[in-house]
Design a protein around this motif. Sequence first.
Motif, PDB file in Angstrom:
ATOM      1  N   MET A  22       0.826  -1.208   0.000  1.00 41.08           N
ATOM      2  CA  MET A  22       0.000   0.000   0.000  1.00 41.08           C
ATOM      3  C   MET A  22       0.864   1.264   0.000  1.00 41.08           C
ATOM      4  SD  MET A  22      -3.142   1.252   0.150  1.00 41.08           S
ATOM      5  CE  MET A  22      -4.194  -0.032   0.838  1.00 41.08           C
ATOM      6  N   ASN A  23       1.998   1.214   0.690  1.00 41.81           N
ATOM      7  CA  ASN A  23       2.859   2.393   0.795  1.00 41.81           C
ATOM      8  C   ASN A  23       3.540   2.751  -0.523  1.00 41.81           C
ATOM      9  OD1 ASN A  23       3.584   0.849   3.827  1.00 41.81           O
ATOM     10  ND2 ASN A  23       2.488   2.785   3.751  1.00 41.81           N
ATOM     11  N   TYR A  24       3.442   1.877  -1.524  1.00 33.46           N
ATOM     12  CA  TYR A  24       4.093   2.110  -2.815  1.00 33.46           C
ATOM     13  C   TYR A  24       3.080   2.422  -3.928  1.00 33.46           C
ATOM     14  CZ  TYR A  24       8.386   0.333  -0.712  1.00 33.46           C
ATOM     15  OH  TYR A  24       9.489   0.156   0.091  1.00 33.46           O
ATOM     16  N   ARG A  25       1.829   2.627  -3.567  1.00 38.19           N
ATOM     17  CA  ARG A  25       0.826   2.865  -4.611  1.00 38.19           C
ATOM     18  C   ARG A  25       1.061   4.179  -5.353  1.00 38.19           C
ATOM     19  NH1 ARG A  25      -5.119   0.576  -2.817  1.00 38.19           N
ATOM     20  NH2 ARG A  25      -4.508  -1.643  -2.801  1.00 38.19           N
ATOM     21  N   ARG A  26       1.495   5.187  -4.656  1.00 35.40           N
ATOM     22  CA  ARG A  26       1.766   6.451  -5.339  1.00 35.40           C
ATOM     23  C   ARG A  26       2.896   6.271  -6.358  1.00 35.40           C
ATOM     24  NH1 ARG A  26       3.881  12.058  -2.585  1.00 35.40           N
ATOM     25  NH2 ARG A  26       3.496  13.419  -4.367  1.00 35.40           N
ATOM     26  N   PHE A  27       3.916   5.536  -5.970  1.00 37.80           N
ATOM     27  CA  PHE A  27       5.032   5.208  -6.857  1.00 37.80           C
ATOM     28  C   PHE A  27       4.503   4.476  -8.095  1.00 37.80           C
ATOM     29  CE2 PHE A  27       8.353   1.998  -7.943  1.00 37.80           C
ATOM     30  CZ  PHE A  27       9.427   2.840  -8.216  1.00 37.80           C
ATOM     31  N   ALA A  28       3.650   3.470  -7.875  1.00 37.83           N
ATOM     32  CA  ALA A  28       3.115   2.688  -8.985  1.00 37.83           C
ATOM     33  C   ALA A  28       2.258   3.541  -9.905  1.00 37.83           C
ATOM     34  CB  ALA A  28       2.297   1.512  -8.446  1.00 37.83           C
ATOM     35  N   ARG A  29       1.399   4.356  -9.333  1.00 37.48           N
ATOM     36  CA  ARG A  29       0.491   5.162 -10.152  1.00 37.48           C
ATOM     37  C   ARG A  29       1.259   6.195 -10.971  1.00 37.48           C
ATOM     38  NH1 ARG A  29      -3.649   4.659  -5.538  1.00 37.48           N
ATOM     39  NH2 ARG A  29      -5.322   3.456  -6.531  1.00 37.48           N
ATOM     40  N   ARG A  30       2.323   6.719 -10.403  1.00 37.87           N
ATOM     41  CA  ARG A  30       3.100   7.711 -11.149  1.00 37.87           C
ATOM     42  C   ARG A  30       3.783   7.084 -12.356  1.00 37.87           C
ATOM     43  NH1 ARG A  30       5.659  12.086  -7.689  1.00 37.87           N
ATOM     44  NH2 ARG A  30       3.634  12.984  -8.194  1.00 37.87           N
ATOM     45  N   LEU A  31       4.086   5.798 -12.272  1.00 37.44           N
ATOM     46  CA  LEU A  31       4.790   5.125 -13.365  1.00 37.44           C
ATOM     47  C   LEU A  31       3.855   4.416 -14.330  1.00 37.44           C
ATOM     48  CD1 LEU A  31       7.682   3.749 -11.190  1.00 37.44           C
ATOM     49  CD2 LEU A  31       8.007   5.150 -13.230  1.00 37.44           C
ATOM     50  N   ALA A  32       2.589   4.215 -13.940  1.00 38.28           N
ATOM     51  CA  ALA A  32       1.669   3.378 -14.716  1.00 38.28           C
ATOM     52  C   ALA A  32       1.027   4.132 -15.874  1.00 38.28           C
ATOM     53  CB  ALA A  32       0.599   2.800 -13.800  1.00 38.28           C
ATOM     54  N   ASP A  33       1.833   4.649 -16.747  1.00 41.75           N
ATOM     55  CA  ASP A  33       1.347   5.328 -17.945  1.00 41.75           C
ATOM     56  C   ASP A  33       2.009   4.652 -19.142  1.00 41.75           C
ATOM     57  OD1 ASP A  33       0.381   6.994 -19.867  1.00 41.75           O
ATOM     58  OD2 ASP A  33       1.475   8.787 -19.217  1.00 41.75           O
ATOM     59  N   GLY A  34       1.366   3.594 -19.643  1.00 43.85           N
ATOM     60  CA  GLY A  34       1.940   2.856 -20.753  1.00 43.85           C
ATOM     61  C   GLY A  34       2.853   1.731 -20.317  1.00 43.85           C
ATOM     62  N   ILE A  35       2.934   1.492 -19.011  1.00 42.18           N
ATOM     63  CA  ILE A  35       3.707   0.376 -18.481  1.00 42.18           C
ATOM     64  C   ILE A  35       2.970  -0.106 -17.235  1.00 42.18           C
ATOM     65  CG2 ILE A  35       5.178   1.822 -17.004  1.00 42.18           C
ATOM     66  CD1 ILE A  35       7.506  -0.058 -17.638  1.00 42.18           C
ATOM     67  N   SER A  36       3.048  -1.377 -16.917  1.00 39.99           N
ATOM     68  CA  SER A  36       2.352  -1.864 -15.726  1.00 39.99           C
ATOM     69  C   SER A  36       3.326  -2.030 -14.569  1.00 39.99           C
ATOM     70  CB  SER A  36       1.631  -3.181 -16.010  1.00 39.99           C
ATOM     71  OG  SER A  36       2.542  -4.177 -16.379  1.00 39.99           O
ATOM     72  N   VAL A  37       2.799  -1.779 -13.380  1.00 37.54           N
ATOM     73  CA  VAL A  37       3.576  -1.905 -12.148  1.00 37.54           C
ATOM     74  C   VAL A  37       2.795  -2.828 -11.223  1.00 37.54           C
ATOM     75  CG1 VAL A  37       4.697  -0.680 -10.255  1.00 37.54           C
ATOM     76  CG2 VAL A  37       4.381   0.468 -12.463  1.00 37.54           C
ATOM     77  N   HIS A  38       3.440  -3.877 -10.735  1.00 32.58           N
ATOM     78  CA  HIS A  38       2.783  -4.902  -9.929  1.00 32.58           C
ATOM     79  C   HIS A  38       3.268  -4.816  -8.479  1.00 32.58           C
ATOM     80  CE1 HIS A  38       1.535  -6.554 -13.779  1.00 32.58           C
ATOM     81  NE2 HIS A  38       2.809  -6.596 -14.148  1.00 32.58           N
TER      82      HIS A  38
END
Length: 300
Positions: free
Chosen positions: A70-86
């Motif tokens: 949960m603490n990394y969701r902001r990190f994931a959302r910032r990168l999830a533009d044309g690439i997936s983050v799991h």
Amino acid sequence: MTLLSTPPIEYSMDVLLKDGGVNTARTRLLRRRSMDTRTVVSATGRRFTVDSFGSGSGFVVVHGSGVTAMNYRRFARRLADGISVHLYDRGGRDGAPGVGLDGDIADLTAVLTATGARKVFGHSYGGFVALEAARALSLDGLAVYDPACAAGGLFPTDFIEPMAEALVAHDTALAMTLLSRGQGAAGALSRLPIAAQKVLARIFFRTPIGRQFEQLLPSVLAEARAAVANTDAARYTAITAPTILAAGAASPPYFRAICDAIAVAIPGSARADIPRATHNAPIAAARALTSQVDRWFRSD
């Protein structure tokens, strides 16, 4: 916020300063990005969920100690533009027992299989897990940030047994203080007198992130012991994936020294120091780091 992740007090201040209720258009956009969830079963028998942001195979994030996916969701959302983050929780969360290093590697392997991802990003202790996994796995890319491991005997260890004694005595404020002082990852706060740091730790434990961290202190200790069990950087010569070893320019200097030692061992690896970035940069989704991660994992 951890021994092997981010200094909690520094992280809580970071949240207050960067997210303090400011509802910008950018923040709203990040929150709207969709998330898909699936259940994964590891070879250990552990069942857990994987949250995926964006589209495509992308990369898997292995989080640090004392925190959750949960603490990394902001990190994931910032990168999830044309690439997936799991994202997924490593073992030992929600009151469940820890799984140890072998269990962590098995869980990561299961996530890679389920998502089709061939690249891994590891932060702090998660960087150590990623490095250990990459010795046996065939990956298309590996990036670690401030990896918490004992390569070259460079990671601090003097705090570990006193921290263990504090936990046996149920003095979590002292355990937190010894951790912070031992790592030095909270900057000037790490150098305050012990009594003052214990007061700050108790205040921190009243926050949601602080309560989570306090509950996870035993797993933080166990992971610290695992991380320092082997000091031989040459063990990483087995890694064949294109590897980037990154450290925060504002993180404790031993992280840069650890990255240097491992870079010598991994053929063709690259080093990167992230300007102005502290140890908690992935959780804070610092642009200096996310822009680099985006470039690394889109390069091919």
